[in-house]
Motif scaffolding. Structure first.
Motif, mmCIF file in Angstrom:
data_model
loop_
_atom_site.group_PDB
_atom_site.id
_atom_site.type_symbol
_atom_site.label_atom_id
_atom_site.label_comp_id
_atom_site.label_asym_id
_atom_site.label_seq_id
_atom_site.Cartn_x
_atom_site.Cartn_y
_atom_site.Cartn_z
ATOM 1 N N HIS A 313 -38.220 109.538 4.645
ATOM 2 C CA HIS A 313 -38.183 108.257 3.925
ATOM 3 C C HIS A 313 -36.734 107.825 3.693
ATOM 4 O O HIS A 313 -36.383 106.639 3.844
ATOM 5 N N PHE A 314 -35.878 108.765 3.320
ATOM 6 C CA PHE A 314 -34.465 108.466 3.079
ATOM 7 C C PHE A 314 -33.781 107.969 4.350
ATOM 8 O O PHE A 314 -32.986 107.023 4.324
ATOM 9 N N PHE A 315 -34.096 108.585 5.488
ATOM 10 C CA PHE A 315 -33.513 108.156 6.750
ATOM 11 C C PHE A 315 -33.981 106.739 7.104
ATOM 12 O O PHE A 315 -33.200 105.924 7.603
ATOM 13 N N ALA A 316 -35.256 106.451 6.847
ATOM 14 C CA ALA A 316 -35.776 105.102 7.118
ATOM 15 C C ALA A 316 -35.049 104.067 6.256
ATOM 16 O O ALA A 316 -34.670 102.987 6.736
ATOM 17 N N GLN A 317 -34.846 104.385 4.974
ATOM 18 C CA GLN A 317 -34.105 103.486 4.085
ATOM 19 C C GLN A 317 -32.676 103.281 4.575
ATOM 20 O O GLN A 317 -32.151 102.162 4.538
ATOM 21 N N SER A 318 -32.046 104.343 5.033
ATOM 22 C CA SER A 318 -30.667 104.254 5.507
ATOM 23 C C SER A 318 -30.566 103.303 6.692
ATOM 24 O O SER A 318 -29.625 102.505 6.790
ATOM 25 N N ILE A 319 -31.520 103.386 7.604
ATOM 26 C CA ILE A 319 -31.533 102.469 8.747
ATOM 27 C C ILE A 319 -31.641 101.029 8.266
ATOM 28 O O ILE A 319 -30.919 100.132 8.733
ATOM 29 N N HIS A 320 -32.550 100.797 7.320
ATOM 30 C CA HIS A 320 -32.763 99.436 6.796
ATOM 31 C C HIS A 320 -31.486 98.887 6.165
ATOM 32 O O HIS A 320 -31.072 97.759 6.454
ATOM 33 N N TYR A 321 -30.855 99.683 5.291
ATOM 34 C CA TYR A 321 -29.691 99.179 4.556
ATOM 35 C C TYR A 321 -28.441 99.076 5.425
ATOM 36 O O TYR A 321 -27.511 98.356 5.088
ATOM 37 N N PHE A 322 -28.425 99.788 6.541
ATOM 38 C CA PHE A 322 -27.291 99.675 7.461
ATOM 39 C C PHE A 322 -27.458 98.472 8.386
ATOM 40 O O PHE A 322 -26.491 97.973 8.953
ATOM 41 N N SER A 323 -28.684 97.991 8.532
ATOM 42 C CA SER A 323 -28.990 96.944 9.501
ATOM 43 C C SER A 323 -28.749 95.549 8.923
ATOM 44 O O SER A 323 -28.450 95.380 7.738
ATOM 45 N N GLU A 324 -28.928 94.550 9.766
ATOM 46 C CA GLU A 324 -28.800 93.159 9.340
ATOM 47 C C GLU A 324 -29.961 92.732 8.443
ATOM 48 O O GLU A 324 -29.938 91.644 7.865
ATOM 49 N N ARG A 325 -30.975 93.581 8.316
ATOM 50 C CA ARG A 325 -32.135 93.266 7.482
ATOM 51 C C ARG A 325 -31.958 93.745 6.041
ATOM 52 O O ARG A 325 -32.895 93.686 5.250
ATOM 53 N N ARG A 326 -30.777 94.231 5.689
ATOM 54 C CA ARG A 326 -30.579 94.882 4.392
ATOM 55 C C ARG A 326 -30.945 93.996 3.206
ATOM 56 O O ARG A 326 -31.319 94.505 2.144
ATOM 57 N N ASP A 327 -30.835 92.661 3.354
ATOM 58 C CA ASP A 327 -31.147 91.750 2.247
ATOM 59 C C ASP A 327 -32.614 91.343 2.226
ATOM 60 O O ASP A 327 -33.033 90.574 1.360
ATOM 61 N N LYS A 328 -33.382 91.851 3.164
ATOM 62 C CA LYS A 328 -34.823 91.555 3.242
ATOM 63 C C LYS A 328 -35.609 92.733 2.668
ATOM 64 O O LYS A 328 -35.068 93.794 2.398
ATOM 65 N N PRO A 329 -36.934 92.565 2.479
ATOM 66 C CA PRO A 329 -37.728 93.634 1.841
ATOM 67 C C PRO A 329 -37.790 94.916 2.659
ATOM 68 O O PRO A 329 -37.755 94.898 3.894
ATOM 69 N N PHE A 330 -37.869 96.035 1.933
ATOM 70 C CA PHE A 330 -38.176 97.339 2.536
ATOM 71 C C PHE A 330 -39.486 97.786 1.897
ATOM 72 O O PHE A 330 -39.542 98.151 0.728
ATOM 73 N N ILE A 331 -40.572 97.708 2.658
ATOM 74 C CA ILE A 331 -41.919 97.992 2.145
ATOM 75 C C ILE A 331 -42.390 99.332 2.688
ATOM 76 O O ILE A 331 -42.289 99.607 3.882
ATOM 77 N N THR A 332 -42.913 100.181 1.792
ATOM 78 C CA THR A 332 -43.399 101.510 2.180
ATOM 79 C C THR A 332 -44.902 101.623 1.957
ATOM 80 O O THR A 332 -45.413 101.223 0.903
ATOM 81 N N LEU A 333 -45.604 102.163 2.931
ATOM 82 C CA LEU A 333 -47.022 102.496 2.791
ATOM 83 C C LEU A 333 -47.222 103.932 3.267
ATOM 84 O O LEU A 333 -46.766 104.291 4.353
ATOM 85 N N ASN A 334 -47.917 104.736 2.450
ATOM 86 C CA ASN A 334 -48.214 106.110 2.848
ATOM 87 C C ASN A 334 -49.654 106.164 3.347
ATOM 88 O O ASN A 334 -50.599 105.971 2.575
ATOM 89 N N CYS A 335 -49.827 106.415 4.622
ATOM 90 C CA CYS A 335 -51.163 106.393 5.233
ATOM 91 C C CYS A 335 -52.031 107.555 4.773
ATOM 92 O O CYS A 335 -53.255 107.517 4.940
ATOM 93 N N ALA A 336 -51.429 108.595 4.179
ATOM 94 C CA ALA A 336 -52.191 109.785 3.796
ATOM 95 C C ALA A 336 -52.866 109.634 2.443
ATOM 96 O O ALA A 336 -53.814 110.350 2.144
ATOM 97 N N VAL A 337 -52.389 108.721 1.595
ATOM 98 C CA VAL A 337 -52.922 108.639 0.230
ATOM 99 C C VAL A 337 -53.887 107.480 0.044
ATOM 100 O O VAL A 337 -54.457 107.325 -1.037
#
Length: 583
Positions: A313-337
Motif C-alpha cells: 500500500h505504501f509503495f502504491a501511495q508513493s507512486i501516486h504522490y510522485f506522479s502528475e496525479r498527486r493532486d487528484k484522489p487516491f482511493i483504496t479498496l481491499n477486495c478481501a474484506v
C-alpha cells in the motif's frame, strides 16, 4: 419490496375485506406467490401459483384491474390447467402499486353463486373498494420499508459511533449521560460498562450546554478534566440539538490533542510523499524505486507483488504522490474484506433510492487520480469480469446513462498470492491477469533485505516514540542483533508492531531485549551478516533454525507441527530432526 415481509398485516386486511363483502379474498406477490387468503383459499397460502396465474399475470403486466365473469371459459384462462373446469365463478383483481411499480395483486374471488351475485351486483363499488384496499396494503408496505430503513440507519449509526476513534458522549436535558462510546470511556479512564458521574459531567462548562449557542453549532476548546487516574487534557467539541427549546441535548466529542497533532503531521508528510521516503539500501529496493520513477506517469496498470506486510500500500501511495496525479484522489479498496455484492457497489456505484441515478463508485471517484485495489486475488470472478470490461473499454456503462463515462484514472493492484497459480486453478481470470500485470513490481520480503532492518527500526522507533510522547535515544546491542537475526514472517508490519510494543513497555531511555515481545527474547544473536566463520557449520545452523521455529509457534500458542510450515519442511522431517538434535 417483498409483500411476504408484511404477511401478517395483509392477512388481517383480507380477513376484514372478506367479512365486509362476504366474498373470498386473495393476495399474491410479484412472483405469483400466495401471500394471504380467506376461506378455501387460505389453505393455499405460502404456495406458488403454478399454471393458474394467467389472470394475475395480465393484471401485473398491464398495471390495470382485470375482471373475469366466467373463469375457466375466458380467453385469458385458456393456458390454465383448470380451463373448462375452474372452481371459481367470478374474479376481480387489481394491482398493488408502490411508486408506479406493481409489487403484487389483490383479488376478489367468488366460489359460491351468492358470492358471484354480490361481486357483480355492484361491480363499480366493489372495484373501487378493492383499489382502496390495494392502496392500503401498499401504504403498509411503504411504512414497513421505511421502518426497516430507519432500523438499518440506526444500526449503521450505532456501529459507526462505537467504532469511531473520537470519543462520543451524549448528555440529556437533565444533565445526565445517556450514551457513551468505547473511545470516550478510554479517553476518560472509565470501565467498559461505566458512565461519567455528575462530578465528571460538571467539569464541562455549563454555558456550553445551554442556549448560549444555536442548534447544530459546534463549539470546541481544550480542557483539563479530572478523571479517576488524574488530570487528562482533551480537546472537547460540543454539538447542540433541539433548537427552540429552553434546555438542550448535547453531543460532546472528545479527542486526544496529541493524536490530532500526529494526524496533522502525517497529512503534512503524506502531501510530500515520494520515493525518497522509501527507506532502504538493498539492491532490490533501489531497483524497485528506479522502476517506479520511470513508470509513475504512465497510464498503464501496475501489479505489485509481495508478501503480506511488505508495504505494498505504501509503495502504491508513493507512486501516486510522485506522479502528475498527486493532486487528484487516491482511493483504496481491499477486495478481501468486502462481500461480492458490497465490492460491486463500492467499485461501480449503486442506485440512489428515490431517483433514477446511481451513486459514484470508486472508479468514478478516483477520476484523474489513482485507484488501488489491494488483495486483488480475492476479487470474485463476477467482479473480475466487470472490471476487465471497464479496463478494456476505459469507460463505465451505467443503466441510468445512455453514454459511457470515460475512465480517467491509474489502476494499481496488489497481491500476496501467486496469480499465475490461481489462473491455472481457474479462480482468477487469465485475461484480467495480463491486463493488470502490464508493469509488475516485486517488493522483497524483510528477511531478504536484512541491511534495511535497522534503518527501518530507527524510523519506527522515532514514529512510535513521538506518538506515545516518549523519548528514546537508542536500541542496545542485544536488541539490534535480535532484530537482524529474526526471520520476520510478518515483514515490515511485524517489525513496526515489535517496535511499538517495546516503546510502550520500556520505561528507560534505551530499548533492550527485555523490551521485546516474549517470542523474540529467546532468539540468539545470530544473523547472516554477523556470523563468524565458526558459526557457518550447516548442522549447527539447522539446529538453531529449528529451535527458533519451535519457540515462535510456542509463543503463538500453536502446536509444534506448525513449525514445519515456518521451516518449509514436512512434518515427518521435522519430528525426525527434533529427535536427532534432542530438541
Amino acid at each position: 419490496m417483498q409483500l411476504k415481509s408484511i404477511q401478517n398485516s395483509i392477512q388481517q386486511v383480507v380477513v376484514a375485506i372478506a367479512s365486509a363483502l362476504k366474498i373470498e379474498v386473495e393476495v399474491a406477490d410479484r412472483q405469483l406467490f400466495r401471500v394471504a387468503g380467506t376461506g378455501a383459499i387460505k389453505s393455499n397460502v405460502w404456495q406458488e401459483m403454478r399454471d393458474e396465474d394467467y389472470v394475475y399475470r395480465r393484471c401485473m403486466d398491464t398495471g390495470e384491474p382485470v375482471i373475469i365473469e366466467a373463469p375457466g371459459h375466458h380467453e385469458l384462462c385458456r393456458p390454465c390447467l383448470h380451463f373448462g373446469k375452474c372452481p371459481e365463478l367470478g374474479e376481480v383483481c387489481c394491482p398493488i402499486k408502490v411508486e408506479d411499480s406493481t409489487i403484487g395483486v389483490i383479488g376478489l374471488i367468488a366460489l359460491q353463486p351468492e358470492q358471484k351475485e354480490r361481486l357483480f351486483a355492484d361491480l363499480p363499488a366493489n372495484l373501487s373498494f378493492l383499489q382502496q384496499m390495494a392502496a392500503l396494503i401498499a401504504s403498509k408496505m411503504i411504512e414497513h420499508q421505511y421502518y426497516q430503513e430507519q432500523l438499518l440507519i440506526k444500526q449503521k449509526i450505532s456501529t459507526l459511533i462505537h467504532y469511531l476513534d473520537h470519543g462520543i458522549v451524549m448528555i440529556d436535558r437533565e444533565g445526565r449521560c445517556d450514551f457513551i462510546n468505547p473511545a470516550a470511556r478510554k479517553l476518560l479512564h472509565l470501565g467498559e460498562e461505566d458512565y461519567p458521574d455528575s462530578d465528571l459531567i460538571a467539569q464541562f462548562p455549563k454555558n456550553l450546554g445551554t442556549k448560549s449557542s444555536g442548534a447544530g453549532e459546534s463549539i470546541g476548546q481544550t480542557l483539563f478534566l479530572l478523571t479517576k487516574n488524574g488530570y487528562r487534557q482533551l480537546y472537547v467539541n460540543y454539538h447542540h440539538l433541539d433548537a427552540g427549546k429552553q434546555e438542550w441535548n448535547t453531543v460532546i466529542v472528545l479527542q486526544d490533542p496529541e493524536q490530532i497533532a500526529t494526524a496533522a503531521s502525517q497529512i503534512t508528510e503524506g502531501s510530500a510523499l515520494g520515493f525518497e521516503e522509501i527507506i532502504g539500501k538493498n539492491q532490490a529496493i533501489i531497483g524497485l524505486k528506479d522502476l517506479m520513477r520511470k513508470t509513475a506517469n504512465s497510464r498503464s496498470p501496475i501489479l505489485i507483488h509481495g508478501e503480506s506486510g511488505t508495504g505494498k500500500h505504501f509503495f502504491a501511495q508513493s507512486i501516486h504522490y510522485f506522479s502528475e496525479r498527486r493532486d487528484k484522489p487516491f482511493i483504496t479498496l481491499n477486495c478481501a474484506v468486502l462481500s461480492e455484492d458490497a465490492l460491486q457497489r463500492q467499485l461501480f456505484g449503486e442506485p440512489v433510492r428515490g431517483t433514477k441515478h446511481a451513486a459514484h463508485g470508486a472508479l468514478e471517484r478516483a477520476g484523474g487520480g489513482t485507484l488501488f485495489l489491494d488483495d486483488i486475488a480475492e476479487m470474485p470472478l463476477s467482479a473480475q469480469l466487470t472490471l476487465l470490461r471497464v479496463l478494456e473499454e476505459r469507460a463505465i456503462r451505467k443503466e441510468d446513462s445512455a453514454k459511457p463515462i470515460p475512465l480517467e484514472l491509474r489502476l494499481i493492484a496488489a497481491t500476496d498470492k501467486n496469480l499465475e497459480d490461481l489462473v491455472a486453478q481457474g479462480s482468477f481470470r487469465q485475461d484480467l491477469f495480463y491486463k493488470l500485470n502490464v508493469i509488475p513490481l516485486f517488493v522483497p520480503s524483510l528477511k531478504d533485505r536484512r541491511e534495511d532492518i535497522l534503518p527501518l527500526a530507527r524510523y519506527f522507533l522515532n514514529k512510535h516514540a513521538r506518538a506515545n510522547s516518549k523519548t528514546f535515544r537508542s536500541m542496545d546491542d542485544g536488541f539490534q542483533k535480535t532484530l537482524v537475526s529474526y526471520h520476520w514472517p510478518g515483514n515490515i508490519r511485524e517489525l513496526s508492531n515489535v517496535i511499538e510494543y517495546a516503546v510502550n513497555i520500556e520505561s528507560n531511555q534505551e530499548l533492550t531485549k527485555a523490551s521485546m515481545p516474549a517470542y523474540l527474547r529467546d532468539i540468539d544473536y545470530h544473523s547472516l551478516d554477523l556470523l563468524s566463520d565458526g558459526d557457518l557449520n550447516l548442522r549447527s545452523m539447522e539446529k538453531e533454525a529449528i529451535r527458533r521455529a519451535i519457540i515462535v509457534v510456542k509463543e503463538r500458542g500453536e502446536s509444534k507441527d506448525k513449525a514445519s510450515e515456518l521451516l518449509g519442511i514436512g512434518r515427518a522431517t521435522l519430528f525426525r530432526k527434533l529427535q536427532e538434535y534432542g530438541l
